[in-house]
Design a protein around this motif. Structure first.
Motif, PDB file in Angstrom:
ATOM      1  N   ILE A  47       0.762  -1.271   0.210  1.00 48.47           N
ATOM      2  CA  ILE A  47       0.312  -0.121  -0.042  1.00 48.47           C
ATOM      3  C   ILE A  47       0.987   1.542  -0.307  1.00 48.47           C
ATOM      4  N   GLN A  48       2.466   1.575   0.942  1.00 48.10           N
ATOM      5  CA  GLN A  48       2.891   2.708   0.646  1.00 48.10           C
ATOM      6  C   GLN A  48       3.423   2.732  -1.136  1.00 48.10           C
ATOM      7  N   THR A  49       3.657   1.773  -1.286  1.00 55.20           N
ATOM      8  CA  THR A  49       4.587   1.241  -2.606  1.00 55.20           C
ATOM      9  C   THR A  49       2.917   2.354  -3.415  1.00 55.20           C
ATOM     10  N   LEU A  50       2.198   1.666  -3.592  1.00 61.24           N
ATOM     11  CA  LEU A  50       1.396   2.413  -3.938  1.00 61.24           C
ATOM     12  C   LEU A  50       1.046   3.934  -4.042  1.00 61.24           C
ATOM     13  N   LYS A  51       0.623   4.828  -2.515  1.00 61.21           N
ATOM     14  CA  LYS A  51       0.916   5.525  -1.880  1.00 61.21           C
ATOM     15  C   LYS A  51       1.969   6.683  -3.102  1.00 61.21           C
ATOM     16  N   ALA A  54       1.254   6.407  -6.767  1.00 61.85           N
ATOM     17  CA  ALA A  54      -0.188   7.430  -7.089  1.00 61.85           C
ATOM     18  C   ALA A  54      -0.089   9.077  -7.094  1.00 61.85           C
ATOM     19  N   LYS A  55       0.785   9.248  -5.349  1.00 56.95           N
ATOM     20  CA  LYS A  55       1.360  10.671  -5.457  1.00 56.95           C
ATOM     21  C   LYS A  55       2.817  11.103  -6.341  1.00 56.95           C
ATOM     22  N   PRO A  60      -5.415   9.764  -8.105  1.00 58.08           N
ATOM     23  CA  PRO A  60      -5.574   8.919  -6.630  1.00 58.08           C
ATOM     24  C   PRO A  60      -5.553   7.346  -6.233  1.00 58.08           C
ATOM     25  N   THR A  61      -5.274   6.905  -4.956  1.00 58.14           N
ATOM     26  CA  THR A  61      -4.370   5.527  -5.123  1.00 58.14           C
ATOM     27  C   THR A  61      -5.938   4.823  -5.359  1.00 58.14           C
ATOM     28  N   PHE A  64      -5.804   2.861  -9.065  1.00 53.98           N
ATOM     29  CA  PHE A  64      -5.512   1.281  -9.368  1.00 53.98           C
ATOM     30  C   PHE A  64      -6.701   0.325  -8.543  1.00 53.98           C
TER      31      PHE A  64
END
Length: 181
Positions: A47-51, A54-55, A60-61, A64
């Motif tokens: 989730i951290q990598t996706l955030k 996304a940024k 927006p996260t 995905f």
């Protein structure tokens, strides 16, 4: 969530920016190898990598996690409509199915037929348009004659029924949300 391909979405957003995978990896501070594995579906990002992705991609996260839509499944050919017959009424579903928040159908009401013996209600809001013929609609205890070109909105939980006591078939186009029959 079977139609979700996070890696493909990352790749699509990256390509929309015109970035190479190396550029995105550098800006997101992940290895090019990890990004490649994510995009090819060989690694599941945290989730951290996706955030971070996304940024970096300025999306927006949650984007995905949206399911892909097969646009071909949205088309209903006139000869391929799902048909239902309930008592003497026939329905042709114009929507592909009953998923989502809206369904649209054509109701064919033969002469001397009604949709039910008594007034019925459902949780869906409905809008109906009389395509051909004429028909009576009962809304609570009130009776209205509708002819081709007329329409009616039926709020959720309002008791109603359709009645064709005329000599010509009535054709009613209606949409209901949520899709209930």
């Amino acid at each position: 969530m079977e139609n979700i391909d996070i890696g493909n979405k990352v790749k699509k957003y990256r390509e929309a920016k015109g970035w190479s995978s190396r550029e995105l990896a550098k800006q997101a501070d992940i290895t090019p190898s990890m990004l490649s594995q994510i995009e090819r579906g060989l690694a599941n990002p945290s989730i951290q990598t996706l955030k971070i992705l996304a940024k970096t991609l300025d999306v927006p996260t949650f984007s995905f996690f949206l399911e892909e839509v097969n646009t071909g499944d949205l088309i209903v050919r006139s000869g391929e409509r799902k048909k239902m017959i309930i008592d003497n009424l026939s329905y042709e579903l114009l929507s592909p199915d009953f998923t989502g928040n809206l369904a649209t159908a054509i109701m064919n009401v033969p002469p001397n037929t009604s949709s039910s013996e008594k007034l019925l209600e459902h949780k869906g809001e409905e809008v109906a348009f009389i395509v051909e013929g004429k028909i009576k609609v009962y809304l609570d205890e009130e009776e209205y004659l509708l002819e081709a070109g007329d329409s009616v909105k039926i709020p959720a939980n309002l008791k109603h029924k359709w009645e064709n006591n005329f000599t010509q078939q009535a054709v009613v186009l209606f949409s209901v949300t949520p899709p209930v029959f």
